[in-house]
Scaffold this motif. Structure first.
Motif, short mmCIF file in Angstrom:
data_model
loop_
_atom_site.label_atom_id
_atom_site.label_comp_id
_atom_site.label_asym_id
_atom_site.label_seq_id
_atom_site.Cartn_x
_atom_site.Cartn_y
_atom_site.Cartn_z
N ILE A 70 50.68 13.22 20.61
CA ILE A 70 49.35 12.96 21.38
C ILE A 70 48.41 14.29 20.85
O ILE A 70 47.30 14.09 20.87
CB ILE A 70 49.70 13.32 22.72
CG1 ILE A 70 50.47 11.91 23.15
CG2 ILE A 70 48.39 13.09 23.64
CD1 ILE A 70 49.96 10.62 22.74
N GLY A 71 48.86 15.35 20.22
CA GLY A 71 48.10 16.51 20.29
C GLY A 71 47.43 16.33 18.60
O GLY A 71 46.76 17.23 18.34
N THR A 100 45.26 15.53 15.78
CA THR A 100 43.90 15.18 15.65
C THR A 100 43.80 13.82 14.54
O THR A 100 42.59 13.36 14.49
CB THR A 100 43.04 16.13 15.03
OG1 THR A 100 43.35 16.83 14.20
CG2 THR A 100 42.91 17.36 16.21
N THR A 147 43.13 10.59 16.42
CA THR A 147 41.88 10.40 16.88
C THR A 147 40.58 10.61 16.25
O THR A 147 39.59 10.20 16.81
CB THR A 147 41.90 11.43 18.08
OG1 THR A 147 41.72 12.72 17.74
CG2 THR A 147 42.76 11.34 19.27
N LYS A 200 43.13 5.72 15.55
CA LYS A 200 42.81 5.14 16.97
C LYS A 200 43.83 3.92 17.08
O LYS A 200 44.25 3.78 18.08
CB LYS A 200 41.31 5.08 17.48
CG LYS A 200 40.74 6.37 17.67
CD LYS A 200 39.44 6.23 17.96
CE LYS A 200 38.64 7.37 18.14
NZ LYS A 200 37.13 7.22 18.47
N LEU A 226 47.25 5.30 17.65
CA LEU A 226 47.37 5.92 18.92
C LEU A 226 47.58 4.48 20.00
O LEU A 226 48.33 4.74 21.04
CB LEU A 226 46.14 6.70 18.89
CG LEU A 226 46.09 7.37 20.45
CD1 LEU A 226 47.55 8.42 20.61
CD2 LEU A 226 44.92 8.16 20.62
N LEU A 283 46.91 6.87 28.38
CA LEU A 283 47.15 8.21 28.47
C LEU A 283 47.34 8.65 29.96
O LEU A 283 48.09 9.69 30.17
CB LEU A 283 46.11 8.95 27.91
CG LEU A 283 45.63 9.05 26.33
CD1 LEU A 283 44.47 9.58 26.00
CD2 LEU A 283 46.73 9.80 25.46
N CYS A 308 43.72 15.31 24.43
CA CYS A 308 43.62 13.91 23.71
C CYS A 308 42.70 12.94 24.40
O CYS A 308 41.61 12.11 23.67
CB CYS A 308 44.89 13.28 23.65
SG CYS A 308 45.01 11.62 22.70
N ARG A 332 39.13 14.05 23.48
CA ARG A 332 38.60 13.78 22.28
C ARG A 332 38.47 12.04 21.96
O ARG A 332 37.36 12.04 21.28
CB ARG A 332 40.01 14.01 21.33
CG ARG A 332 40.28 15.38 20.95
CD ARG A 332 40.98 15.77 19.80
NE ARG A 332 42.23 14.95 19.84
CZ ARG A 332 43.34 15.57 20.19
NH1 ARG A 332 43.48 16.55 20.83
NH2 ARG A 332 44.52 14.57 20.20
#
Length: 879
Positions: free
Chosen positions: A457-458, A460, A463, A469, A472, A502, A537, A540
């Motif tokens: 999740i951390g 980048t 995202t 995405k 994700l 999330l 997240c 972002r």
């Protein structure tokens, strides 16, 4: 044939030498007793690997060369047969996955190992080393064949079938891989035991590690009684009744005994360190497991739940769920390392790679196509995420997404969800485990899973692009909802849907963390870091913190969780420091901010304590830190916040000072700080006065309590106090210029409060100079500049508004940290002029000559030191 309790099967090898090893009748003096171990397919395996026979051979080639070549040769044969590389399929080699190994008897790696000859120790350790490498190589070679079919047994059109044939059953391969993983765990445990005790073993390519000199010293004897340690001369004198000589002899013997005891402890410590080093270098030399091995987490054979019922029904009805285990722990640790390497922020490297390809006219792409070992995927049915979105990715991102796609198709992340849900049920539900050991095991597994979630999740990388995405969203569908089936999208995912998942993941982790009491601070911090990564997240996704706050309420939950753990009593052996208490306090302050409305009328109607994080700051300063001096010798802990004690005072103190100046900046960047209306200005001035009061309260802690006036605390006070003053000069004083005529009395009160803090900063600068503290001296120049600018700006403000009578001059005196005048000024050497006069702000109605002023706003000796050298560098406004 005879079966063993663990379903291993012993049989008589056809080779007479191997049979002698198994029966313990071998005449080979360097060979320990052997056993055929880790058979999978039944009592009559067609082949077995003769590892012990090779390593106990008198032939140098067989003993030192063939075992080293075993794994590389099999890796070459497997690559040549894999149809992904143009081979005929791994079905020709599947017998190697079944066959057992001739290894030393399990009893040889137990307590009697240390009594064996060194050569036998070498043979046993080498056997376990090469057996571990062999099993790892088998798993690496066959894992992809087991991964191409989903763990639920259904056929998926997007799954590549290049490694399969009509004779090769991927379901059977998965079962055998799981069996080999169990064997691997056992072999690694035996290898750790033997390699740490065999000082003559070194992995291929490494030299034997010399033993420390303490282990080679044979002078370490058993302890003896001082009376028995007398020499012949002492014994003779003792018999003659010479008491003085007897006393000296006993003293000497006692000294010798103490030296022997000290040497013995030193040897034990050196031996433990040497064993740890031997173990670590041996385990690091093993054949590494392929990152694809992590897909075994999604195999049905390792699932903690059956597929017959849905997850919620099983969790509510099951009485005992087996969570974790050695194999799962091994795979989770591998997944944690793999995700950390895959999802490292390589944005700059990727950019440089793309630029390089453009400059080279894509020549690098042609070179990559010549790689015969590169795995090519079929794109006939582009239904997975991988086939939909990887066309525009660079090579490093493509490698990352390729691996994530494989994990998704095998349900790895759904397995993480199932483990978290099961841990929650076992810790917080009807099946809660009361056993402390089981609780510790659950927390250990949870920490690894939380680390994996945090890494995912951390990142980048998931995202910052459309492809990221997509991945994700698919990962969250498994990780937050346990959905193993739907991991492909035909359209870009909705941001609101991602944020909803999330939020669900946040609730799941929150339940694991706070569903039951815990005294494991490491587990708590892993959970906090994971929750913080989920919140960031969420921010972002929309690039808007405000939206995240309004949509899911995650910040308030995170603040409440952190505050709960700050208010918890922890065991005495828990180490409280900046990494845990400091992080928790930061989370409380960071996520307890109440946004100031952009509508000035709405902001005016808001209570002062509900602006920004004013309420939290006031509580921590007045009800937590200000209570510490009332405890015995300021040791704490504070009743309302047991984590606040002398040990953690520095954490609390520095963070609150830092957030005070941030709160002041936040206030003047909001609508209240830019207000022209006099009524709105009154609200702003009231907020500034409250912040100044809090700053004065903090400064009084070190001023009035000698035990808290330590250099580390004074350094934080000087650093963040000067930052507060810089913002005050840059933001607040211009605001006072505008509204001075309407709020003169309130503004003078605020300036008076700040001036008291200014004097304390002067005291600290002077103290640092007297004590010759390098850290305080390093911070002093910037502080001096802000202090002088404060005086000049205040003088300009008062002069412009015809209020110079509010300022007066004082003769400075040398004072200490507590504000008391130093008695002997001659012992202090100062480079600055101690006799200069400095303007101080006082209330217009206060009598300058009165005793009240002298006690409150008295002279400041350190001001002379702080301003003497640089007083002429700044022009006084209005002069």
């Amino acid at each position: 044939l005879s079966g063993t309790p663990d379903n291993d099967v012993s049989f008589a090898p056809a080779d007479s030498d191997d049979l002698a090893l198994v029966n313990g009748t071998s005449t080979n003096i360097i060979a320990p007793r052997g056993e055929i171990r880790f058979s999978i397919e039944g009592p009559h395996p067609e082949v077995y690997v003769k590892i012990l026979s090779l390593l106990s051979s008198y032939d140098v080639i067989e003993r030192e060369l063939l075992p080293v070549q075993l794994c590389p040769m099999f890796r070459l044969v497997a690559a040549l047969n894999d149809t992904r590389h143009g081979g005929c399929g791994l079905s020709e080699l599947d017998a190697m996955l079944d066959c057992p190994m001739l290894l030393p008897h399990p009893e040889s790696s137990k307590i009697q190992f240390k009594d064996m000859p060194s050569m036998q120790q070498w043979v046993i350790t080498s056997s376990y080393f090469f057996a571990t490498c062999w099993v790892r190589e088998l798993i690496n070679s066959f894992i992809y064949a087991g991964a191409v079919v989903p763990s639920n047994g259904s056929t998926q059109s997007s799954a590549p079938k290049s490694t399969l044939s009509h004779e090769f059953n991927a379901t059977d391969v998965r079962k055998k891989i799981v069996a080999r993983l169990k064997a691997l765990v056992e072999l690694e445990e035996e290898l750790r035991f033997t390699c740490s005790r065999c000082f003559v073993f070194a992995a291929p390519g490494l030299d034997i590690l010399p033993a420390p000199k303490e282990l080679l010293d044979d002078a370490i004897l058993d302890d003896v009684e001082p009376e028995l340690a007398l020499g012949p001369a002492e014994n003779a004198l003792s018999s003659n009744g010479n008491k003085e000589v007897n006393a000296a002899a006993k003293k000497q013997a006692s000294k010798r005994a103490k030296q022997k005891e000290k040497s013995k402890h030193k040897r034990i410590k050196a031996e433990a360190k040497h064993k740890e080093l031997l173990c670590s270098r041996t385990m690091a030399a093993l054949r590494p497991l392929d990152p694809q091995v992590c897909v075994a987490l999604g195999f049905g054979e390792l699932s903690i739940l059956s597929n017959e019922e849905n997850l919620s029904q099983q969790l509510s009805q099951v009485k005992c769920i087996q969570v974790g285990g050695p194999v799962t722990t091994l795979l989770l640790s591998l997944l944690e390392n793999t995700l950390s390497n895959l999802l490292a922020d390589n944005r700059v490297a990727s950019f440089k790679a793309r630029i390089g390809k453009i400059q080279n006219n894509d020549s690098s792409l042609e070179e990559e196509s010549d790689n015969p070992y590169k795995v090519e995927r079929s794109t006939d049915n582009p239904t997975s995420i991988f086939e939909l979105s990887l066309a525009s990715c660079d090579s490093s991102s493509r490698k990352c997404f390729d691996m994530l796609d494989l994990y998704l198709r095998c349900g790895v992340f759904a397995s993480l969800f199932e483990h978290l849900a099961a841990i929650t049920e076992l810790r917080c539900g009807a099946n809660r485990q009361a056993n402390a050991e089981e609780e510790s095991d659950l927390l250990r597994i949870a920490r690894v899973i939380l680390s994996c979630v945090r890494t995912l999740i951390g990142s980048t990388q998931l995202t910052r692009s459309r492809t990221g995405k997509l991945f994700l969203s698919s990962i969250l569908s498994q990780l937050a909802e346990g959905d193993r089936n739907d991991h492909s999208f035909s359209k870009p995912p909705c941001s609101e849907k991602i944020k909803k998942m999330l939020s669900n993941l946040f609730d799941l982790v929150q339940e694991v963390l706070v569903g039951a009491d815990t005294v494991d601070m490491d587990f708590v911090m892993d959970g906090i870091f994971c929750l913080d990564a989920i919140y960031k997240c969420s921010c972002r996704i929309d690039n808007s913190v405000t939206t995240a706050v309004e949509c899911d309420g995650i910040p308030k939950k995170l603040s409440d969780i952190s505050r709960r753990f700050l208010s918890q009593h922890w065991p005495e052996d828990t180490k409280l420091n900046t990494k845990n208490v400091g992080k928790l306090l930061t989370q409380v302050l960071e996520h307890s901010i109440s946004p100031i409305s952009s509508d000035i009328k709405a902001a005016m109607r808001t209570e002062t304590e509900n602006l920004g994080c004013m309420k939290t700051l006031t509580f921590v300063v007045n009800d937590v830190l200000n209570e510490l001096p009332f405890t015995e010798k300021c040791r704490g802990p504070v009743d309302s916040f047991p984590t606040c004690c002398y040990q953690t005072f520095g954490c609390y103190y520095s963070i609150i000072l830092q957030y005070l100046q941030r709160e002041l900046l936040y206030l003047f960047d909001s609508s209240l700080g830019k207000a022209r209306d006099r009524n709105a200005a009154a609200k702003t001035i009231d907020c500034v006065a409250q912040l100044a009061n809090l700053l004065q309260t903090l400064f009084n802690l070190t001023r009035n309590n000698e035990i808290l006036a330590k250099k580390a605390f004074l350094l934080q006070e000087l650093k963040w106090g000067s930052r507060f003053l810089e913002i005050f000069v840059a933001k607040v004083i211009p605001f006072f210029h505008i509204h001075f005529q309407h709020h003169q009395e309130n503004i003078l009160d605020v300036i008076k409060l700040v001036q008291r803090c200014v004097r304390q900063l002067y005291h600290i600068i002077s103290h640092g100079k007297r004590e010759k503290d390098a850290n305080l001296a390093k911070e002093a120049p910037r502080a001096k500049k802000s202090l002088e600018m404060f005086i000049h700006k205040i003088k300009s403000l008062l002069k412009k508004n015809n209020c110079m009578s509010a300022m007066t001059a004082k003769i400075l005196k040398l004072k200490g940290i507590n504000g008391a005048t130093m008695q002997d000024n001659r012992d202090i050497t100062c480079d600055d002029n101690d006799g200069v006069e400095i303007e101080e702000v006082v209330d217009e109605e206060v009598d300058v000559e009165g005793d009240d002023f002298e006690s409150d706003d008295g002279e400041n000796s350190a001001e002379a030191e702080a301003t003497g050298e640089s007083e002429n560098e700044y022009e006084t406004d209005g002069e």
